[in-house]
Scaffold this motif. Sequence first.
Motif, PDB file in Angstrom:
ATOM      1  N   LEU A 200       0.968  -1.394  -0.066  1.00 60.28           N
ATOM      2  CA  LEU A 200       0.115  -0.071  -0.078  1.00 60.28           C
ATOM      3  C   LEU A 200       0.555   1.094  -0.152  1.00 60.28           C
ATOM      4  CD1 LEU A 200      -2.288   1.202   0.483  1.00 60.28           C
ATOM      5  CD2 LEU A 200      -2.028   1.444   2.601  1.00 60.28           C
ATOM      6  N   GLN A 201       1.976   0.983   1.007  1.00 61.52           N
ATOM      7  CA  GLN A 201       2.966   2.748   0.525  1.00 61.52           C
ATOM      8  C   GLN A 201       3.260   2.498  -0.965  1.00 61.52           C
ATOM      9  OE1 GLN A 201       3.134   4.494   3.451  1.00 61.52           O
ATOM     10  NE2 GLN A 201       3.864   5.749   1.663  1.00 61.52           N
ATOM     11  N   ARG A 202       3.562   1.780  -1.025  1.00 67.10           N
ATOM     12  CA  ARG A 202       4.667   1.748  -2.008  1.00 67.10           C
ATOM     13  C   ARG A 202       3.179   2.067  -3.588  1.00 67.10           C
ATOM     14  NH1 ARG A 202       6.565  -3.380  -1.548  1.00 67.10           N
ATOM     15  NH2 ARG A 202       4.906  -4.595  -2.923  1.00 67.10           N
ATOM     16  N   PHE A 203       2.215   2.235  -3.188  1.00 72.45           N
ATOM     17  CA  PHE A 203       1.266   2.357  -4.146  1.00 72.45           C
ATOM     18  C   PHE A 203       1.044   3.182  -3.970  1.00 72.45           C
ATOM     19  CE2 PHE A 203      -3.624   3.422  -4.944  1.00 72.45           C
ATOM     20  CZ  PHE A 203      -3.207   2.805  -6.038  1.00 72.45           C
ATOM     21  N   ALA A 204       1.211   4.668  -2.765  1.00 65.04           N
ATOM     22  CA  ALA A 204       0.523   5.170  -2.459  1.00 65.04           C
ATOM     23  C   ALA A 204       2.178   6.516  -2.891  1.00 65.04           C
ATOM     24  CB  ALA A 204       0.837   5.814  -1.241  1.00 65.04           C
ATOM     25  N   ASP A 205       2.941   5.901  -2.743  1.00 65.22           N
ATOM     26  CA  ASP A 205       4.468   6.752  -3.396  1.00 65.22           C
ATOM     27  C   ASP A 205       4.330   6.477  -4.514  1.00 65.22           C
ATOM     28  OD1 ASP A 205       5.344   6.797  -0.525  1.00 65.22           O
ATOM     29  OD2 ASP A 205       6.425   5.343  -1.510  1.00 65.22           O
ATOM     30  N   GLY A 206       4.017   5.972  -5.899  1.00 64.54           N
ATOM     31  CA  GLY A 206       3.659   5.630  -7.031  1.00 64.54           C
ATOM     32  C   GLY A 206       2.385   6.543  -7.519  1.00 64.54           C
ATOM     33  N   ILE A 207       1.396   6.869  -6.935  1.00 64.11           N
ATOM     34  CA  ILE A 207       0.824   7.610  -7.114  1.00 64.11           C
ATOM     35  C   ILE A 207       0.599   9.468  -6.913  1.00 64.11           C
ATOM     36  CG2 ILE A 207      -1.160   6.548  -7.893  1.00 64.11           C
ATOM     37  CD1 ILE A 207      -2.663   7.026  -4.965  1.00 64.11           C
ATOM     38  N   GLY A 208       1.962   9.482  -5.993  1.00 62.57           N
ATOM     39  CA  GLY A 208       1.794  10.177  -5.067  1.00 62.57           C
ATOM     40  C   GLY A 208       0.887  11.032  -4.494  1.00 62.57           C
ATOM     41  N   ALA A 209       0.469  10.153  -3.591  1.00 62.99           N
ATOM     42  CA  ALA A 209      -0.996  11.044  -2.714  1.00 62.99           C
ATOM     43  C   ALA A 209       0.032  10.403  -1.283  1.00 62.99           C
ATOM     44  CB  ALA A 209      -1.964   9.936  -2.857  1.00 62.99           C
ATOM     45  N   ARG A 210      -0.780  10.808   0.392  1.00 67.08           N
ATOM     46  CA  ARG A 210      -0.719   9.931   1.168  1.00 67.08           C
ATOM     47  C   ARG A 210      -1.698   9.341   1.018  1.00 67.08           C
ATOM     48  NH1 ARG A 210       0.090  13.872   6.683  1.00 67.08           N
ATOM     49  NH2 ARG A 210      -0.117  11.958   8.212  1.00 67.08           N
TER      50      ARG A 210
END
Length: 828
Positions: A200-210
């Motif tokens: 989930l953290q990698r996904f958030a980093d990938g879309i540039g969102a917290r």
Amino acid sequence: MKNAVNDGVWSGTWVTERLGVELEGDDGLRTLLGLALRRNPKRAHLLVSHVLGKHVPQSPSVVYGHGVRLGRRVRALLGDTEAASAVVLGYAETATGLGHAVADGLGPAPYLHSTRRPVAGVARAGGFEESHSHATSHLLLPEDPALLAGSGPLVLVDDEFSTGNTILNTIRDLHARHPRRRYAVVALVDMRSPEDTARLQRFADGIGARVDVIAAATGTVRLPEDVLEKGQELVARHESAEPGTTATGALTTGPTGPGGPGGRIRRVDLRWPRGLPDGARHGFTPAHRARLEAALPAMTARLAETLPADARRVLVLGCEELMYAPLRLARELEQLTDAEVRFSTTTRSPVLAVDDPGYAIRTRLVFPAHDDPADGPGERYAYNVAGAGFDAVVAVVDTAADTPALHAPDGLLARLAAHTPHVLLATVPSYVPQPPSSPERPAMLPEPLRGPAFSSYAPDEVGWLLQDLSDVTLEAPTEEREEAIQSGGAHYAESLPVEYQPSEQYQELFQTALDASAGRLAQAVGVVTETVLTERSPRPVLVSLARAGTPVGVLMRRWARYRHALDLPHYAVSIVRGRGIDATALRWLAAHHDPRDVVFVDGWTGKGAITRELAEAIEQFEAEEGVSGFDPEIAVLADPGSCVRTYGTREDFLIPSACLNSTVSGLISRTVLRADLVGPDDFHGAKFYRELAGADVSTAFLDAVSARFPEVADTVDAAAKELMTEDRTPTWEGWRAVERISEEYGIHDVNLVKPGVGETTRVLLRRVPWKILARAGGGADLDHVRLLARQRGVPVEEVGDLPYSCVGLIHPKYTRGATGADGKAVNV
């Protein structure tokens, strides 16, 4: 059985002792959860919440209080400023009431929950899949489409996080439409593994969102390797050992008492406020909440007056997604009366019942669905109600669920009446938004495009219900498109890949494949056409899904002319995954033909995503336009995914038209849907690549297959007759295989798994491939796949038990220079 929660024993003991399933985590985890066994082939165990108000009757103050406290934690996390612009989204069916309570605790936030009940006249604003669920598809149907379009925080609420896949699917779908900087995900329990948390953290980093996570408790479920098989065996053994008993919950037969249930069922007129939504299926605003708060005391007083004076233990029972209204009534009733009030709801979830203090689901009432569900008739359940000692049960349903099936001898009310002396029925109006007024549509719809002005096909072969975007630059490098699509920055239909120009070696391979398979293709064309003529319409209107379906539509038209002297109309339309079918094209078809004669045609099925997309799109179109008669079932040449009933074969073999792009499809591009190019009354767009005429083999392909019609005619007649006597019910075997592969290879997104020869070829031609899975021993059908893989530097992995000839895996979370789930860099 007085109380199903504990009797002094943890309600997960039975499952733990027999299957070895264990809960590890916070000290309070066992207070919140018990365990049961699903009657579901996808997952063995069920985490049964004691505080959700779904499977276990609980104090409504406890249920509501847990959600409100979570909402207050979200407010503290976001701060007052961001909380003021937040929107809350809950999940059907189990978390609809929890999401309401979280929104109440958060304060001023509007709330929407997903739904599995399509509503006539309400446009879909999105949807996503819950892969492990017994009912996977979620719809988003806000009355105000702008509800999900803001830039403030989005708060997603579910009862539990097991892997986080549903959350990822939701954010991926919504972020692609309306990107935002911040998401908060909320649950009663967070049971994700460290790997899922990191994902989930990698996904958030990938879309540039917290993306923040809030849960009342955290832990992990420890599962033995063979838990699914053992769980299924255990369920089968217990269901067969004690049929018809309360312990197994098979309370589906038997009398309901002298004179039947009718005399013991009373209606309660709540006088629900006019125009107040019964829940958040279409959105629930702070103004709606204020109206409900003002009306609750009087409605609860009417309910209390109807209860028998000697009722000491009362259950308020909600209905599937309808959780919040009955929960609030139950909470008010708990404060108003001296009776012990409990709250729970009916459910779709099939669960084994075992009357043991160490098991969370002690009894099960079974009754037929009573709200005319979109997925057809089926069983519904009420757990831990029978034998719980309730003096009265108040069933709260909406008007859409107050049907003859509810009142039938085997319906919910009769089942309740067999186990309690008093049943009360309170019905709240089903809220259906009024369709917004819209400006007058153009009186004249555009006419189909035809060759040679648009496409290299003869003008009578196909009419394209598209607009010509040949003069617009739409192409982007494959790697750039992949990164934009997967990051949520663009939808795949907003641009085009650069057309792959095959090498001389690859063109020779295409010709070899065509020579080898033309007879098999001709037979499949004949079988599917004969099936359509026999079962669907004697004079069908063929409507192919551009562009892969269009060569098949032309061939079916040619077969009908060759074998039956029929000159069938044929059109090509656009359908876009996640956006639906071209509504303007459907309006054109309805204006020129009887929709009942329309047969949608495609080349092949993979996992069945387009099959589902078409069914949902047709339903939405008919609800919005008031036009009925379109049959969403697709006729395909090959159905290796077992997704349709009308097909030429279910073998996964090479269809040569899948080997190439526009040069085998009339020189037409994949279709385009972009807001600045396609208006609400325009056809979707496509390009005509006139400059590729020298490489065009579209007509040569059609002629090579058509030339084999005479030699397969007798075989087709026999095969079609035999096929039409068989059970062709779709098994969706392909969808299950894709789900398994997605998890086994650490992808966790079924959209990045493309099964079958045709879809694998598309991956290699248009996307950024990660690896190819090939069935061990695959023959010449895979020669072109291996050649393309070598040219693009993509590994081919042989797999023994693959249900398809091959499967293409798109690079997960692609960015240029990215690594895959195995830590290796992709080579493009």
